[in-house]
Motif scaffolding. Sequence first.
Motif, PDB file in Angstrom:
ATOM      1  N   ARG A  22       5.909   3.287 -29.431  1.00  0.00           N
ATOM      2  CA  ARG A  22       6.119   2.717 -28.169  1.00  0.00           C
ATOM      3  C   ARG A  22       5.277   1.664 -28.059  1.00  0.00           C
ATOM      4  O   ARG A  22       5.998   0.618 -27.234  1.00  0.00           O
ATOM      5  N   ARG A  23       3.962   1.775 -28.412  1.00  0.00           N
ATOM      6  CA  ARG A  23       3.138   0.380 -28.337  1.00  0.00           C
ATOM      7  C   ARG A  23       3.731  -0.613 -29.199  1.00  0.00           C
ATOM      8  O   ARG A  23       3.733  -1.856 -28.638  1.00  0.00           O
ATOM      9  N   VAL A  26       6.478  -2.193 -27.257  1.00  0.00           N
ATOM     10  CA  VAL A  26       6.031  -3.068 -26.267  1.00  0.00           C
ATOM     11  C   VAL A  26       5.785  -4.276 -26.864  1.00  0.00           C
ATOM     12  O   VAL A  26       5.828  -5.648 -26.357  1.00  0.00           O
ATOM     13  N   GLU A  43      -1.153  -3.660 -16.946  1.00  0.00           N
ATOM     14  CA  GLU A  43      -0.416  -2.639 -17.457  1.00  0.00           C
ATOM     15  C   GLU A  43      -0.692  -1.500 -16.344  1.00  0.00           C
ATOM     16  O   GLU A  43      -1.980  -1.049 -15.997  1.00  0.00           O
ATOM     17  N   ILE A 103       3.521  -4.409 -17.532  1.00  0.00           N
ATOM     18  CA  ILE A 103       4.242  -3.302 -18.252  1.00  0.00           C
ATOM     19  C   ILE A 103       3.970  -2.095 -17.627  1.00  0.00           C
ATOM     20  O   ILE A 103       2.868  -1.709 -17.164  1.00  0.00           O
ATOM     21  N   SER A 105       4.920   1.616 -19.188  1.00  0.00           N
ATOM     22  CA  SER A 105       5.605   2.580 -19.859  1.00  0.00           C
ATOM     23  C   SER A 105       5.450   4.091 -19.529  1.00  0.00           C
ATOM     24  O   SER A 105       4.478   4.614 -19.311  1.00  0.00           O
ATOM     25  N   ASP A 106       6.829   4.491 -19.289  1.00  0.00           N
ATOM     26  CA  ASP A 106       6.732   5.886 -18.700  1.00  0.00           C
ATOM     27  C   ASP A 106       5.803   6.068 -17.498  1.00  0.00           C
ATOM     28  O   ASP A 106       5.039   7.190 -17.594  1.00  0.00           O
ATOM     29  N   PHE A 134       9.592   1.096 -19.421  1.00  0.00           N
ATOM     30  CA  PHE A 134      10.272   2.454 -20.089  1.00  0.00           C
ATOM     31  C   PHE A 134      10.322   3.660 -19.011  1.00  0.00           C
ATOM     32  O   PHE A 134       9.224   3.789 -18.633  1.00  0.00           O
ATOM     33  N   TRP A 177      15.984   3.628 -26.221  1.00  0.00           N
ATOM     34  CA  TRP A 177      14.935   3.452 -27.300  1.00  0.00           C
ATOM     35  C   TRP A 177      14.887   4.786 -27.766  1.00  0.00           C
ATOM     36  O   TRP A 177      15.306   5.996 -27.173  1.00  0.00           O
ATOM     37  N   SER A 235      14.901   7.540 -24.613  1.00  0.00           N
ATOM     38  CA  SER A 235      14.201   6.517 -23.425  1.00  0.00           C
ATOM     39  C   SER A 235      14.994   5.541 -23.084  1.00  0.00           C
ATOM     40  O   SER A 235      15.909   5.158 -24.131  1.00  0.00           O
ATOM     41  N   PHE A 237      14.670   1.509 -21.798  1.00  0.00           N
ATOM     42  CA  PHE A 237      13.764   0.221 -21.451  1.00  0.00           C
ATOM     43  C   PHE A 237      14.506  -0.935 -21.109  1.00  0.00           C
ATOM     44  O   PHE A 237      15.382  -1.202 -21.345  1.00  0.00           O
TER      45      PHE A 237
END
Length: 244
Positions: A22-23, A26, A43, A103, A105-106, A134, A177, A235, A237
């Motif tokens: 995932r990183r 990103v 973030e 950012i 993410s989840d 995400f 994703w 996922s 995004f």
Amino acid sequence: MDKQYEAQYHSLEEQNWWFAGRRHMVWELIAQLQLPRSAAVLEIGCSGGPLLRQLREAGYAQVTGIDVSEPAIALAQERGLPDVHVMDGARLDFPDQSFDLVIASDVLEHIADEHAALKEWRRVLRPGGQLLVFVPAHAYLWSQHDVVNHHFRRYSRRHLREALQTNGFRVQHLSFWNNLLYFPTAAVRLLQRVLPPRPQGDLLTLPPTTNNLLLNLLKLENRLSKKLPVPFGVSVFASATAAE
């Protein structure tokens, strides 16, 4: 998330295929944005800070992280990250128009009022600023993993698009994703409905060879899905711009 699960999460987040993949995605999306190294980056849900550290090593000088978890922020500070704070992602203690990139993410699925969170993210972005988000996909994939993580919802593409547009964002790219592993994941989630639940979710420590194989599969997919929408995945995004 549950405290025992969080400790396991932090022990795996730097090397585990899912988190590392995932990183990587990103990072691919950030590279597409072609932001100057002087850009101010926030973030939300930074955890122990592996992405923040990567950004700093790449020369981004204005990097800020927040997380609702005190242990996560303490770990990020131990890892040498100075500008990290315990903060609620739906109530940001930053002035208006402070950042060029946000950012998350989840994160959004952990927040009860998704609209309040998105309004805050829009507020702290400069006009034309970028959001990368995400979220977990498909309500029918709900499992004990979501329960342990204290999720409020899973998302469809339509749900995420409408939530972003309602709160002042123009969606530039939206896709699933982790589509290569969608069918195995769906099969496991369906099987889990008839088996005793795993009390600590789906995080597993894998042999290095298996971990590297899964990570390389995700990296291959990442290079494709950042350009082309794909029809399924575990996922969703989006890359979106703060409306001016």
